[in-house]
Scaffold this active site. Sequence first.
Site, PDB file in Angstrom:
ATOM      1  N   GLU A   8       0.213  -0.824   5.802  1.00 23.36           N
ATOM      2  CA  GLU A   8       1.277  -0.224   6.622  1.00 23.36           C
ATOM      3  C   GLU A   8       1.114   1.286   6.718  1.00 23.36           C
ATOM      4  O   GLU A   8       1.368   1.886   7.749  1.00 23.36           O
ATOM      5  CB  GLU A   8       2.644  -0.574   6.030  1.00 23.36           C
ATOM      6  CG  GLU A   8       3.812  -0.328   6.974  1.00 23.36           C
ATOM      7  CD  GLU A   8       4.338   1.107   6.933  1.00 23.36           C
ATOM      8  OE1 GLU A   8       5.155   1.435   7.796  1.00 23.36           O
ATOM      9  OE2 GLU A   8       3.940   1.895   6.046  1.00 23.36           O
ATOM     10  N   ASP A  67       0.851  -1.195   0.000  1.00 20.39           N
ATOM     11  CA  ASP A  67       0.000   0.000   0.000  1.00 20.39           C
ATOM     12  C   ASP A  67       0.887   1.245   0.000  1.00 20.39           C
ATOM     13  O   ASP A  67       2.072   1.166   0.317  1.00 20.39           O
ATOM     14  CB  ASP A  67      -0.941   0.003   1.207  1.00 20.39           C
ATOM     15  CG  ASP A  67      -0.204   0.038   2.537  1.00 20.39           C
ATOM     16  OD1 ASP A  67       0.795  -0.696   2.679  1.00 20.39           O
ATOM     17  OD2 ASP A  67      -0.614   0.794   3.443  1.00 20.39           O
TER      18      ASP A  67
HETATM   19 ZN   LIG Z   1       6.916   1.959   4.063  1.00 19.67          ZN
END
Ligand SMILES: [Zn+2]
Length: 395
Positions: free
Chosen positions: A127, A65
Site C-alpha cells: 500500500e 507494509d
Molecule cells: Zn496505511
Amino acid sequence: MPTISADDSCNQNIQLSAELIASLFTEIGQPRVEILSVPGGKPAVVARYPAPGGQPTILLYAHHDVQPVGDPDDWTNPAFEPIERDGRLFGRGTADDKAGVVAHLAALRAHDGQPPIGVTVFIEGEEEIGSPHLRQFLIRYQDKLSADIILLADSQNYDLHIPSLTTSLRGTTSCIVEVRTLDQDVHSGTYGGPTPDALTALCRLLATLHDEDGNTAIKGLLTANAGALDYSEERFRSESGVVPGVHLLGSGPIADRLWRKPAVSVLGIDACPVDETSNVLKAHARAKVGLRVAPGDDAIRARQALARHLVANAPWGVEVTVTEGSASQPHAIEPTGAAFDAARIALRGAYGEDAVEIGAGGRDLGNQRRRGPQLASSRAKRKRRTHGPRKCLPI
Ligand SMILES: [Zn+2]
C-alpha cells in the site's frame, strides 16, 4: 518488522510478516488462510470465514507494509523497536497500518473465530508504494475477495477517544512545469539586468498559484459542501507542526480546507544547488506542482485547469512547457444504510461516543510514494522525508 515496501531489500521481511499474519489468523480459527500475490507484487494475506447461510460477507482491509524510516537520527528510539508511552505503543508502522491488522484480529477473537456473518480479511503488502499491483490482484482473486461490505482500517480517528468514519477522500494530481528564458546560461555581470533568469521567472509563476489569503487561485476547481466538524486552528497547528507565526493558508473552516477544498503546493524545484552557484543566470528551471482535488471534482479536469493556469500566467513572455502527471479521482460516499447503522452502533458501544465523519487526503496512483495522511499528527509522521540511507534492517 521492517516491512518497507519501497525498499526491495525488505522483501524477505514482507514475506516473513505475511507468514506471521497468516499464522495469527489461522490460530484464531479462520478456516481458509492463504498468502497470495501476483507476478512482481508483494505478498498479501487473505483469510476467509464463509458466510453462514444467507448472511452477508464483510471484507476487512489493512496493510502490513510500512513507510521508510528516513533519517534514523530523527527518531528518539529505533524505528522498529516498539516503545510504550502513556499507554500507547509507538514505532514505524504501528498505526499505519499494523494496528489495522490487530483490530481485525481482535474483532474475530471477540467472536471466538466464529463471527455471525462471512468475514474475508485482506492484508495487502504494498500500500505504501501506491498499490501498483492491486488492480491485477483484485481481478485475479475476485472470487476470494468479493463481499457485500468493504471496511478499510487504514485511516485515523478524529481524536483519541472519538470514533470516526472516513467518508471522503480528496483526489490527487500533479504537473511538471518547465520554464526557459535563454538559449544557454549566461554571466550575470555581462547580461544581468535586462535578462530574465529562468529561476526567477519560475518563482513568479509559482507565486500565482495562490491568492493573497493563500486560497488556490486556479480557475475552475470545485469545492465540496462544507462539513460540520470544528477543527480548531490551535489543534491543527499542534498536529501539523506549522512554525509559530507562520500563517495558515486559505479561508474558511480548517476541516473544509483539509478535506473539501482543492489545495495546490510546490513539491520540488530543479535548479542550481546553492552550494554550486556562481554568477550565472540560469536558462532553464522546472518544478513539480501537486494538486489535491476536492470530492465532487474530476481529477483529470482539475489537472487540465492547473496546466492552463501555468501556461496562462507565465511572466515576461517566457517559454513554459507543462507535462501533466498521473491523476487519481476524489471520492465521497453517502454514509447511510445497514452497514453504516451497524458500524455506528458498534463504535458507540466500544467508545461510548458517537462516531463522527471525517475526510482524508486520498492516495496516489502508480508508483508514486504516498507522503502520508493529511492529519499526520505524530512527530514520526512529520519525519517521513526520506533523506539519508534507506537501509532495510534484518528482522
Ligand atoms: Zn496505511
